[in-house]
Write a protein that holds these residues in place. Structure first.
Motif, PDB file in Angstrom:
ATOM      1  N   PRO A 151      11.694 -79.088-105.651  1.00 48.20           N
ATOM      2  CA  PRO A 151      11.361 -80.238-105.356  1.00 48.20           C
ATOM      3  C   PRO A 151      12.582 -81.430-105.335  1.00 48.20           C
ATOM      4  N   GLU A 152      13.750 -81.257-105.923  1.00 49.46           N
ATOM      5  CA  GLU A 152      14.726 -81.837-105.689  1.00 49.46           C
ATOM      6  C   GLU A 152      15.872 -81.713-104.626  1.00 49.46           C
ATOM      7  N   GLY A 153      15.536 -80.519-104.219  1.00 54.82           N
ATOM      8  CA  GLY A 153      16.362 -79.818-103.136  1.00 54.82           C
ATOM      9  C   GLY A 153      17.516 -78.834-103.789  1.00 54.82           C
ATOM     10  N   ALA A 154      17.587 -77.649-103.058  1.00 56.63           N
ATOM     11  CA  ALA A 154      18.396 -76.678-103.534  1.00 56.63           C
ATOM     12  C   ALA A 154      19.911 -77.267-103.347  1.00 56.63           C
ATOM     13  N   ASP A 155      20.431 -76.718-104.900  1.00 55.22           N
ATOM     14  CA  ASP A 155      21.741 -77.218-105.272  1.00 55.22           C
ATOM     15  C   ASP A 155      22.758 -76.742-104.275  1.00 55.22           C
ATOM     16  N   HIS A 156      23.425 -77.911-103.812  1.00 53.73           N
ATOM     17  CA  HIS A 156      24.367 -78.016-102.777  1.00 53.73           C
ATOM     18  C   HIS A 156      25.434 -76.877-103.049  1.00 53.73           C
ATOM     19  N   GLU A 157      26.271 -76.813-104.121  1.00 51.53           N
ATOM     20  CA  GLU A 157      27.178 -75.939-104.543  1.00 51.53           C
ATOM     21  C   GLU A 157      26.721 -74.442-104.444  1.00 51.53           C
ATOM     22  N   GLU A 158      25.746 -74.161-104.937  1.00 57.12           N
ATOM     23  CA  GLU A 158      25.082 -72.639-105.088  1.00 57.12           C
ATOM     24  C   GLU A 158      24.855 -72.288-103.529  1.00 57.12           C
ATOM     25  N   LEU A 159      24.006 -73.289-102.749  1.00 60.14           N
ATOM     26  CA  LEU A 159      23.950 -73.134-101.508  1.00 60.14           C
ATOM     27  C   LEU A 159      24.939 -72.725-100.573  1.00 60.14           C
ATOM     28  N   PHE A 205       5.593 -58.052-106.304  1.00 63.05           N
ATOM     29  CA  PHE A 205       6.801 -59.221-106.086  1.00 63.05           C
ATOM     30  C   PHE A 205       7.070 -59.852-107.141  1.00 63.05           C
ATOM     31  N   ARG A 206       8.584 -60.212-107.445  1.00 63.42           N
ATOM     32  CA  ARG A 206       9.051 -61.188-108.154  1.00 63.42           C
ATOM     33  C   ARG A 206       8.889 -62.398-108.145  1.00 63.42           C
ATOM     34  N   LYS A 207       8.586 -63.305-108.607  1.00 64.64           N
ATOM     35  CA  LYS A 207       8.348 -64.861-108.723  1.00 64.64           C
ATOM     36  C   LYS A 207       9.202 -65.473-109.913  1.00 64.64           C
ATOM     37  N   VAL A 208      10.271 -66.222-109.544  1.00 63.99           N
ATOM     38  CA  VAL A 208      11.017 -66.802-110.617  1.00 63.99           C
ATOM     39  C   VAL A 208      10.880 -68.137-110.625  1.00 63.99           C
ATOM     40  N   THR A 209      10.599 -68.756-111.810  1.00 64.40           N
ATOM     41  CA  THR A 209      10.556 -70.370-111.586  1.00 64.40           C
ATOM     42  C   THR A 209      11.341 -71.071-112.579  1.00 64.40           C
ATOM     43  N   ARG A 210      12.092 -72.045-112.305  1.00 65.65           N
ATOM     44  CA  ARG A 210      12.819 -72.763-113.189  1.00 65.65           C
ATOM     45  C   ARG A 210      11.873 -73.601-114.297  1.00 65.65           C
ATOM     46  N   THR A 211      12.193 -73.716-115.287  1.00 68.55           N
ATOM     47  CA  THR A 211      11.578 -74.420-116.375  1.00 68.55           C
ATOM     48  C   THR A 211      12.659 -75.249-117.118  1.00 68.55           C
ATOM     49  N   GLY A 212      12.301 -76.547-117.849  1.00 69.91           N
ATOM     50  CA  GLY A 212      13.112 -77.195-118.728  1.00 69.91           C
ATOM     51  C   GLY A 212      13.980 -76.145-119.600  1.00 69.91           C
ATOM     52  N   ASP A 213      13.409 -74.992-119.976  1.00 70.86           N
ATOM     53  CA  ASP A 213      14.257 -74.231-121.067  1.00 70.86           C
ATOM     54  C   ASP A 213      14.896 -73.151-120.302  1.00 70.86           C
ATOM     55  N   GLY A 214      14.754 -72.874-119.083  1.00 69.48           N
ATOM     56  CA  GLY A 214      15.601 -71.682-118.178  1.00 69.48           C
ATOM     57  C   GLY A 214      14.534 -71.282-116.918  1.00 69.48           C
ATOM     58  N   VAL A 215      14.544 -70.031-116.944  1.00 69.93           N
ATOM     59  CA  VAL A 215      13.616 -69.424-115.797  1.00 69.93           C
ATOM     60  C   VAL A 215      12.708 -68.484-116.634  1.00 69.93           C
ATOM     61  N   HIS A 272      16.371 -76.503-109.627  1.00 70.30           N
ATOM     62  CA  HIS A 272      15.950 -77.584-110.582  1.00 70.30           C
ATOM     63  C   HIS A 272      14.572 -77.471-111.316  1.00 70.30           C
ATOM     64  N   PRO A 273      14.198 -78.008-112.248  1.00 74.12           N
ATOM     65  CA  PRO A 273      13.090 -77.961-113.041  1.00 74.12           C
ATOM     66  C   PRO A 273      11.952 -78.202-112.059  1.00 74.12           C
ATOM     67  N   GLY A 274      11.013 -76.968-112.217  1.00 74.80           N
ATOM     68  CA  GLY A 274       9.900 -77.172-111.055  1.00 74.80           C
ATOM     69  C   GLY A 274       9.953 -76.473-109.957  1.00 74.80           C
ATOM     70  N   GLY A 275      11.298 -75.846-109.571  1.00 76.42           N
ATOM     71  CA  GLY A 275      11.521 -75.187-108.578  1.00 76.42           C
ATOM     72  C   GLY A 275      11.464 -73.887-108.550  1.00 76.42           C
ATOM     73  N   PHE A 276      10.931 -72.832-107.830  1.00 79.23           N
ATOM     74  CA  PHE A 276      10.812 -71.590-107.752  1.00 79.23           C
ATOM     75  C   PHE A 276      11.198 -70.888-106.539  1.00 79.23           C
ATOM     76  N   MET A 277      11.367 -69.415-106.861  1.00 81.46           N
ATOM     77  CA  MET A 277      11.717 -68.553-105.850  1.00 81.46           C
ATOM     78  C   MET A 277      10.976 -67.266-105.696  1.00 81.46           C
ATOM     79  N   LEU A 278      10.450 -66.752-104.458  1.00 87.50           N
ATOM     80  CA  LEU A 278       9.479 -65.616-104.280  1.00 87.50           C
ATOM     81  C   LEU A 278      10.617 -64.768-103.927  1.00 87.50           C
ATOM     82  N   PHE A 279      10.483 -63.191-104.223  1.00 91.21           N
ATOM     83  CA  PHE A 279      11.559 -62.340-103.740  1.00 91.21           C
ATOM     84  C   PHE A 279      10.976 -61.317-103.043  1.00 91.21           C
ATOM     85  N   ARG A 280      10.887 -61.121-101.569  1.00 94.40           N
ATOM     86  CA  ARG A 280      10.595 -60.063-100.854  1.00 94.40           C
ATOM     87  C   ARG A 280      11.330 -58.877-101.237  1.00 94.40           C
ATOM     88  N   SER A 281      12.525 -59.008-101.385  1.00 96.93           N
ATOM     89  CA  SER A 281      13.395 -57.799-101.796  1.00 96.93           C
ATOM     90  C   SER A 281      13.354 -57.472-103.216  1.00 96.93           C
TER      91      SER A 281
END
Length: 986
Positions: free
Chosen positions: A685-693, A731-741, A711-720
């Motif tokens: 929701p805040e945009g992908a981290d510029h440095e990591e991208l 399939f794996r889904k990873v969500t970023r929370t305030g405490d981690g992933v 950023h908190p609230g962001g997530f990734m879906l992995f086809r691989s």
């Protein structure tokens, strides 16, 4: 003496008899080649007599080798090979005795097979291979003595490669045998991957056939070769066949000692040799897996060449009829029309041969009578099944149209690995309207159909000088193959037509080459390398078939085996697209130069002596320029203001990756809220981290992004990296929370729902579709792009990918207020860059280009920014002037206006060829070129070296586009009127 003693004495006597007979009746080469298998020889000596009662004797049977002794009979080897047709043979040795076996009328046949194909990576380190100096010295001496034409500069490399593939073979074989293999390898690699030579042997009435193939068919190939010998009544007395890996692709290297079963020797130049030559070369085109081969070739109904042509008929008729009527003209339906009535297939083959056989062409009166005979057979076709008969008559008529509208073909070229058919595009008008009503209402300039063992496809061009990408769609299962076959012609036509609209700023019209690779049978693990070999085989075969028909001398096909009814030079430029690897790009350029094509290395763009699209981000330069001007129209300065964007296409892709790179470098406040590629989806929701991208852009796919950097609230879906639980794939889904992933595993249904909906539902200011399959947004799903309140999820779409949105969906989305800059405008800079690459290839030497490459590329990027800016500003200007017009309508209109001007001006200069280098027109040509070429006299004076057609085309492009982008209609009309009046009344 005891009975045991008698048995031992008898066994010993028989063993001695067998050993003596073997030494006298089998070539010494056999015992030399079997030095590494002493146990197998012992079994043979002991068990030879069992062949009086048994068909075969197993001498060795291991995981990677099999050695058999058997009673020789016609087709015995062919019969044996059928039992392990799915295994890849790395070495085969076949030997026959010169005399009948003791107490028998039949000869002995020994078959030795090894199944130990090496992987590419095992051979890439050939420089480290240690070949004993004595062996190398003896082989080199034999090469000098027996093959003085062998280029010894390659000796060390080729011998080491052979050693890594089969050390035992090099150790036990005679220096002459190893020399023959090296000679075969070099000959094949220097003759385009096919080499055949016949010479007398030391055995009376027996000929030695040497046959080599680069990147041979992967399975059943030796079986297919033996079927050819068997069908031509040629007995194979001995054979030594190796398949070696070179680190790029394999080579088949075979030597066969043959004689005619009914007496007589095989001689080069004889009618039998001609038949053998055609059939052996044709093994590269006709598949052993098909019905045509199995039912017609092996039974003698058709020759291998006729079967290849019949298969090509099937593919052409299916793809031309099915795209608009898949239920009526499915692949099974079209195949059935040709398979159920082989007499009709052979009649159509007969007509084709009459039209294109260099000895019997359409000017021969026999052609006309065969044509009338064939038309009659088609129109009178009647089995009493009305619906079926009507459908099949339509299929046969399509085939007739194909034959009568083909203008040139390489069918009669011997050394070919694919078929090419250059058609008169008016054939489309001869088809029933129901077969073409789903195509854009435009007639191409040319259509060329290609057919190969592993796939087929089309090159469709909308102009004499035309350019566009070459994509290969890989069908990895049967459903993919059938679905893509149904639609390939329409997809190709639409892509080429879109390319033509896109190419309005350059001297080339639009074209596209699309092939389907059938990899449906490569489903087992570890077969990725085989798929790549098959991909290269298809592309290598097609480019050579392309050059067979398009390499000309004084406008006429250079190869005398190509009957040419068109008789014009055809400058066609290609570029890399889906599944076109860098090594093949360079290979195509080398082959074109070697074979003397009019464009030389200029046939292919994005090579080393060129402008690599991904390296320089040429397509994305235009996409971002369109985004900049479009967002400015909405009140956002993307280089200063905060704004958000979503992408399809990953960070490692050419268009998406370079667009991200440019934004990360120039737009510090950009928020990239969505990225979706073939490996993963990222939503932040805040945009992908510029440095990591920035860490992975243009280096890795999206699945390399670290979810911890969301950023908190962001997530990734992995086809691989999916996993299986029982029958379910998760399939794996990873969500970023305030405490981690937080990690969770979701079902295929959940994954597909999320993955498919994200491009529609994620809210942003701008959407750049820069990857994904064509027609992802269409008339059935465009409403999903609207948020619950009815507003669209973005205010603007700039199409970086071709045909991502269908025309109907574009209209509906624009009616909802979205500004859409369509593909033909927004991503045109890639093809413009390729155009300037070809200009460089035509005006500069390779060394000059490489020395000045960075300067030249800077000049081209300057042109790209200007061309993109000119069009984007004009589209928005016309939109403001006429608010009812849609941006995509304006884009189409601009392309139509410029292409119409281009066609008129091109014809003008064709009719007045001496005008083009007059000072005013020369100035216009120079204005089209990059700064380096137009400002440096040593380059500018080379304009006269360009082909005349190129001069006409450059003038047409530069004048036509400037009239539309920068013209003043009233002033232009005033000048036209004034000129007319001065001519008429002064």
């Amino acid at each position: 003496m005891s009975s045991t003693g008698n048995v031992k004495k008898g066994t010993s006597a028989e063993l001695a008899t067998n050993r003596k007979w073997l030494k006298e009746s089998i070539s010494p080469y056999f015992f030399s080649a079997m030095r590494d298998e002493p146990e197998a020889l012992n079994v043979l000596e002991l068990g030879l007599g069992t062949l009086r009662h048994n068909r075969r004797l197993i001498l060795a049977d291991r995981d990677k080798s099999l050695i058999l002794a058997r009673v020789n009979a016609p087709g015995s080897l062919y019969d044996a090979l059928r039992h392990f047709q799915d295994r890849e043979i790395s070495y085969a040795m076949i030997t026959h005795s010169d005399a009948p076996m003791p107490g028998m009328q039949e000869a002995l046949e020994i078959q030795r097979f090894e199944f130990d194909r090496k992987k590419n990576e095992e051979v890439l380190a050939w420089k480290e291979a240690k070949v004993p100096a004595g062996i190398a010295r003896k082989v080199a001496a034999e090469l000098k003595r027996s093959y003085p034409e062998f280029d010894l500069k390659e000796f060390d490399r080729l011998l080491r490669i052979l050693w890594l593939n089969n050390e035992s073979y090099v150790r036990v074989s005679s220096p002459l045998r190893v020399a023959q293999v090296l000679q075969l390898h070099q000959k094949a690699s220097r003759s385009g991957g096919l080499y055949l030579y016949v010479e007398p042997s030391s055995i009376q009435q027996v000929s030695r056939v040497h046959f080599a193939v680069g990147n041979p068919p992967q399975k059943e190939f030796l079986l297919q070769l033996m079927e050819v010998f068997n069908r031509l009544d040629l007995a194979v007395n001995r054979a030594y066949c190796l398949t070696i890996t070179t680190g790029v692709h394999p080579y088949f290297l075979g030597t066969f000692l043959v004689n005619q079963r009914h007496g007589g020797v095989l001689e080069a130049g004889s009618e039998l040799f001609s038949r053998l030559q055609k059939e052996l070369y044709n093994t590269q085109i006709v598949s052993t897996r098909g019905y045509t081969y199995r039912e017609f070739v092996t039974t003698g109904v058709m020759s291998g060449e006729d079967a290849s042509l019949t298969n090509a008929f099937i593919a052409f008729c299916h793809t031309n009829l099915a795209h608009n009527q898949p239920d009526r003209f499915g692949l099974d339906d079209v195949q059935s029309a040709f398979h159920s009535h082989p007499e009709m297939s052979l009649q159509l083959v007969k007509l084709f041969r009459a039209r294109f056989d260099p000895a019997v062409t359409a000017s021969d009166p026999r052609y006309q009578s065969i044509l009338e005979e064939t038309v009659g057979a088609v129109e009178e076709y009647n089995t009493g099944h009305r619906y079926l008969d009507e459908m099949r008559r339509t299929i046969y008529r399509c085939c007739l149209i194909f034959i009568t509208h083909t203008l040139k073909t390489n069918f009669f070229v011997l050394e070919k690995q694919a078929l090419a058919f250059r058609l008169d595009p008016t054939y489309l008008a001869a088809l029933e309207t129901s077969s073409t009503s789903d195509l854009p209402p435009a007639q191409p300039f040319r259509v060329t159909f290609f057919f190969s063992r592993y796939g087929f496809g089309y090159h469709i061009g909308f102009s004499d000088i035309a350019r566009g990408g070459w994509r290969t769609v890989i069908a990895r299962n049967v459903d993919d193959y059938i679905t893509n076959s149904n639609t390939i012609f329409r997809e190709n036509f639409v892509l080429a037509h879109t390319q033509h609209l896109k190419n309005k700023d350059i001297y080339e019209g639009g074209s596209k080459l699309v092939l389907i690779l059938n990899a449906a049978d490569l489903q087992r693990g570890g077969e990725r390398e085989l798929e790549v070999c098959r991909l290269y085989k298809l592309q290598h075969g097609v480019v050579n078939a392309f050059l067979d028909v398009f390499v000309t001398s004084d406008g006429v096909a250079k190869n005398p085996a190509v009957v040419d009814y068109y008789r014009e030079d055809e400058p066609i430029e290609l570029g890399p697209d889906e599944n076109m690897h860098d090594s093949m790009i360079e290979n195509i350029a080398r082959i074109s130069k070697r074979r003397g094509y009019i464009l030389g290395i200029g046939i292919m763009s994005s090579k080393e002596v060129g402008i690599n699209h991904k390296e320089y981000g040429v397509t994305s330069t235009g996409v971002i320029k369109f985004a900049e001007i479009t967002m400015a129209e909405l009140g956002i300065d993307i280089y200063r203001d905060p704004f958000s964007v979503k992408f399809t296409g990953g960070p490692n892709g050419d268009v998406a990756g370079n667009a991200m790179r440019i934004l990360l470098n120039r737009a510090p406040k950009v928020a990239i809220k969505l990225i979706l590629d073939g490996t993963a989806a990222l939503c932040d929701p805040e945009g992908a981290d510029h440095e990591e991208l920035g860490r992975i852009v243009l280096k890795q796919d999206l699945d390399a992004f670290d979810p911890l950097q969301l950023h908190p609230g962001g997530f990734m879906l992995f086809r691989s990296g999916s996993r299986r639980e029982g029958l379910r794939e998760l399939f794996r889904k990873v969500t970023r929370t305030g405490d981690g992933v937080r990690e969770e595993w979701i079902s295929t249904d959940e994954f597909s729902k999320w993955y498919g909906s994200l491009p529609f539902t994620v809210k942003a200011d701008l959407f750049i579709p820069a990857g994904g399959r064509p027609e992802s947004i269409d008339k059935d799903n465009w409403q999903n792009y609207l948020l619950p309140g009815g507003a669209p999820s973005t205010a603007a779409i700039v199409e970086g990918a071709n045909s991502f949105i269908t025309p109907e969906a574009r209209v509906q989305l624009q009616k909802k207020g979205i500004i859409i800059m369509r593909d033909a405008s927004a991503n045109k800079c890639g093809v413009i860059s390729s155009s300037y690459e070809i200009i460089a290839n035509l005006l500069l030497s390779e060394s000059e280009f490489l020395a000045e490459k960075e300067r030249y590329v800077r000049d081209v990027l300057e042109i790209l920014e200007k061309r993109a800016g000119d069009e984007a500003r004009l589209i928005l200007k016309r939109r403001r002037e006429q608010p009812g017009l849609l941006c995509t309508e304006i884009s189409d209109a601009l392309s139509g206006e410029i292409n119409e001007e281009y066609a008129t001006i091109y014809r003008f200069f064709q009719n007045r060829p001496n005008l083009c280098l007059q000072p005013i027109y020369r100035k216009a040509i120079l204005a089209h070129l990059p700064r380096m070429l137009r400002e440096e006299p040593k380059y500018a004076k080379r304009l006269k070296n360009l082909p005349r057609k190129y001069l006409f085309a450059i003038l047409a492009a530069e004048i036509g586009s400037s009239l539309v982008y920068r013209g003043d209609k009233e002033a232009d009309l005033e000048a036209t009127l004034k000129g007319h009046l001065m001519r008429q009344f002064e």
